[in-house]
Design a protein around this motif. Structure first.
Motif, PDB file in Angstrom:
ATOM      1  N   ASN A  63      46.339  48.804  50.214  1.00 10.62           N
ATOM      2  CA  ASN A  63      45.984  48.866  51.631  1.00 10.62           C
ATOM      3  C   ASN A  63      47.245  48.889  52.492  1.00 10.62           C
ATOM      4  O   ASN A  63      48.190  48.132  52.228  1.00 10.62           O
ATOM      5  N   ALA A  64      47.233  49.724  53.534  1.00 16.44           N
ATOM      6  CA  ALA A  64      48.358  49.785  54.465  1.00 16.44           C
ATOM      7  C   ALA A  64      48.460  48.469  55.229  1.00 16.44           C
ATOM      8  O   ALA A  64      47.449  47.884  55.620  1.00 16.44           O
ATOM      9  N   LEU A  65      49.687  48.010  55.424  1.00 15.68           N
ATOM     10  CA  LEU A  65      49.914  46.799  56.202  1.00 15.68           C
ATOM     11  C   LEU A  65      49.772  47.128  57.684  1.00 15.68           C
ATOM     12  O   LEU A  65      50.092  48.234  58.114  1.00 15.68           O
ATOM     13  N   GLU A  66      49.319  46.173  58.462  1.00 13.37           N
ATOM     14  CA  GLU A  66      49.112  46.384  59.891  1.00 13.37           C
ATOM     15  C   GLU A  66      50.409  46.719  60.618  1.00 13.37           C
ATOM     16  O   GLU A  66      50.396  47.458  61.589  1.00 13.37           O
ATOM     17  N   ASN A  67      51.527  46.171  60.148  1.00  9.04           N
ATOM     18  CA  ASN A  67      52.796  46.416  60.825  1.00  9.04           C
ATOM     19  C   ASN A  67      53.416  47.759  60.432  1.00  9.04           C
ATOM     20  O   ASN A  67      54.489  48.102  60.920  1.00  9.04           O
ATOM     21  N   GLY A  68      52.755  48.515  59.547  1.00  9.17           N
ATOM     22  CA  GLY A  68      53.270  49.816  59.142  1.00  9.17           C
ATOM     23  C   GLY A  68      54.485  49.759  58.236  1.00  9.17           C
ATOM     24  O   GLY A  68      55.169  50.750  58.035  1.00  9.17           O
ATOM     25  N   GLN A  69      54.745  48.606  57.647  1.00  9.50           N
ATOM     26  CA  GLN A  69      55.929  48.411  56.810  1.00  9.50           C
ATOM     27  C   GLN A  69      55.624  48.464  55.326  1.00  9.50           C
ATOM     28  O   GLN A  69      56.265  47.785  54.543  1.00  9.50           O
ATOM     29  N   GLY A  70      54.657  49.258  54.922  1.00 12.05           N
ATOM     30  CA  GLY A  70      54.348  49.391  53.506  1.00 12.05           C
ATOM     31  C   GLY A  70      52.878  49.160  53.229  1.00 12.05           C
ATOM     32  O   GLY A  70      52.024  49.276  54.106  1.00 12.05           O
ATOM     33  N   PHE A  71      52.596  48.816  51.973  1.00 14.38           N
ATOM     34  CA  PHE A  71      51.231  48.639  51.510  1.00 14.38           C
ATOM     35  C   PHE A  71      51.125  47.345  50.721  1.00 14.38           C
ATOM     36  O   PHE A  71      52.053  46.974  50.006  1.00 14.38           O
ATOM     37  N   SER A  72      49.973  46.682  50.830  1.00 20.99           N
ATOM     38  CA  SER A  72      49.712  45.532  49.975  1.00 20.99           C
ATOM     39  C   SER A  72      48.981  46.042  48.739  1.00 20.99           C
ATOM     40  O   SER A  72      48.148  46.939  48.827  1.00 20.99           O
ATOM     41  N   VAL A  73      49.319  45.488  47.596  1.00 26.37           N
ATOM     42  CA  VAL A  73      48.717  45.873  46.321  1.00 26.37           C
ATOM     43  C   VAL A  73      48.100  44.625  45.697  1.00 26.37           C
ATOM     44  O   VAL A  73      48.755  43.582  45.602  1.00 26.37           O
ATOM     45  N   CYS A  74      46.833  44.731  45.290  1.00 29.52           N
ATOM     46  CA  CYS A  74      46.148  43.627  44.607  1.00 29.52           C
ATOM     47  C   CYS A  74      45.631  44.135  43.261  1.00 29.52           C
ATOM     48  O   CYS A  74      44.902  45.122  43.208  1.00 29.52           O
ATOM     49  N   VAL A  75      46.042  43.459  42.200  1.00 32.61           N
ATOM     50  CA  VAL A  75      45.623  43.820  40.842  1.00 32.61           C
ATOM     51  C   VAL A  75      44.879  42.631  40.244  1.00 32.61           C
ATOM     52  O   VAL A  75      45.492  41.589  39.978  1.00 32.61           O
ATOM     53  N   PRO A  76      43.568  42.759  40.036  1.00 38.07           N
ATOM     54  CA  PRO A  76      42.843  41.674  39.369  1.00 38.07           C
ATOM     55  C   PRO A  76      43.193  41.665  37.876  1.00 38.07           C
ATOM     56  O   PRO A  76      43.174  42.709  37.233  1.00 38.07           O
ATOM     57  N   ILE A  77      43.527  40.508  37.363  1.00 38.02           N
ATOM     58  CA  ILE A  77      43.870  40.392  35.938  1.00 38.02           C
ATOM     59  C   ILE A  77      42.569  40.491  35.135  1.00 38.02           C
ATOM     60  O   ILE A  77      41.662  39.681  35.323  1.00 38.02           O
ATOM     61  N   PRO A  78      42.456  41.498  34.243  1.00 41.25           N
ATOM     62  CA  PRO A  78      41.216  41.625  33.464  1.00 41.25           C
ATOM     63  C   PRO A  78      41.061  40.475  32.469  1.00 41.25           C
ATOM     64  O   PRO A  78      42.043  39.935  31.966  1.00 41.25           O
ATOM     65  N   GLN A  79      39.817  40.118  32.180  1.00 38.45           N
ATOM     66  CA  GLN A  79      39.553  39.029  31.232  1.00 38.45           C
ATOM     67  C   GLN A  79      40.167  39.312  29.874  1.00 38.45           C
ATOM     68  O   GLN A  79      40.592  38.390  29.177  1.00 38.45           O
ATOM     69  N   GLU A  80      40.228  40.596  29.486  1.00 37.18           N
ATOM     70  CA  GLU A  80      40.790  40.957  28.185  1.00 37.18           C
ATOM     71  C   GLU A  80      42.267  40.587  28.077  1.00 37.18           C
ATOM     72  O   GLU A  80      42.798  40.433  26.982  1.00 37.18           O
ATOM     73  N   ALA A  81      42.945  40.466  29.206  1.00 34.79           N
ATOM     74  CA  ALA A  81      44.372  40.143  29.201  1.00 34.79           C
ATOM     75  C   ALA A  81      44.626  38.651  29.066  1.00 34.79           C
ATOM     76  O   ALA A  81      45.758  38.236  28.882  1.00 34.79           O
ATOM     77  N   ILE A  82      43.571  37.860  29.142  1.00 34.34           N
ATOM     78  CA  ILE A  82      43.718  36.412  28.994  1.00 34.34           C
ATOM     79  C   ILE A  82      43.357  36.072  27.556  1.00 34.34           C
ATOM     80  O   ILE A  82      42.190  35.873  27.216  1.00 34.34           O
ATOM     81  N   ALA A  83      44.384  36.105  26.719  1.00 39.21           N
ATOM     82  CA  ALA A  83      44.189  35.909  25.286  1.00 39.21           C
ATOM     83  C   ALA A  83      45.463  35.329  24.683  1.00 39.21           C
ATOM     84  O   ALA A  83      46.524  35.341  25.316  1.00 39.21           O
ATOM     85  N   ASP A  84      45.343  34.839  23.462  1.00 47.46           N
ATOM     86  CA  ASP A  84      46.529  34.327  22.767  1.00 47.46           C
ATOM     87  C   ASP A  84      47.580  35.407  22.646  1.00 47.46           C
ATOM     88  O   ASP A  84      47.260  36.590  22.474  1.00 47.46           O
ATOM     89  N   GLY A  85      48.824  34.994  22.727  1.00 44.63           N
ATOM     90  CA  GLY A  85      49.933  35.922  22.543  1.00 44.63           C
ATOM     91  C   GLY A  85      50.416  36.520  23.851  1.00 44.63           C
ATOM     92  O   GLY A  85      50.199  35.974  24.927  1.00 44.63           O
ATOM     93  N   MET A  86      51.057  37.668  23.723  1.00 45.75           N
ATOM     94  CA  MET A  86      51.672  38.343  24.855  1.00 45.75           C
ATOM     95  C   MET A  86      50.788  39.494  25.308  1.00 45.75           C
ATOM     96  O   MET A  86      50.361  40.307  24.492  1.00 45.75           O
ATOM     97  N   GLN A  87      50.519  39.580  26.592  1.00 48.65           N
ATOM     98  CA  GLN A  87      49.738  40.663  27.169  1.00 48.65           C
ATOM     99  C   GLN A  87      50.551  41.266  28.314  1.00 48.65           C
ATOM    100  O   GLN A  87      51.130  40.525  29.120  1.00 48.65           O
TER     101      GLN A  87
END
Length: 124
Positions: free
Chosen positions: A46-70
């Motif tokens: 989404n564009a920031l209100e001040n016009g200085q870039g974009f906000s990015v939101c990435v939901p962490i998928p449940q599959e990535a919450i597991a033992d080891g490195m993801q």
């Protein structure tokens, strides 16, 4: 060609947030967010209100919450340039950083394979 820069701002309650700069404000940049070769759904840019870039939101998928490195890779969809990576570790403590590096290399290799296949399809 623009030089996109994605900077992490926080990771809280399963949502990774960042600030994307270097993109023209007249069009929203498309990001490619992948975990183990699968697109991560519900990513928002989404564009920031001040016009200085974009906000990015990435939901962490449940599959990535597991033992080891993801690892979750965030790339510019237009150029296949990797902008950021999200690395999660869980379970047994990792003995050294070598495993982290190998996982990042595997994720980058997957990204390169996709880009090469796309290139072959476009040029044939």
């Amino acid at each position: 060609m623009t030089n996109l820069v994605l900077t992490k701002t926080k990771l809280r309650q399963g949502i990774w947030e960042g600030l994307l700069s270097g993109a023209p404000q007249d069009s929203t940049p498309m990001l490619d967010v992948v975990h183990q070769g699968t697109q991560v759904p519900d990513v928002t840019v989404n564009a920031l209100e001040n016009g200085q870039g974009f906000s990015v939101c990435v939901p962490i998928p449940q599959e990535a919450i597991a033992d080891g490195m993801q690892t979750i890779l965030i790339s510019d969809a237009a150029s296949d340039t990797q902008l950021a990576s999200i690395t999660l570790m869980a379970g047994e403590a990792l003995g050294d950083d070598l495993r982290v590096e190998v996982d990042l290399l595997r994720a980058e290799l997957d990204m390169l394979k996709r880009a090469f296949r796309r290139h072959c399809l476009e040029t044939s």
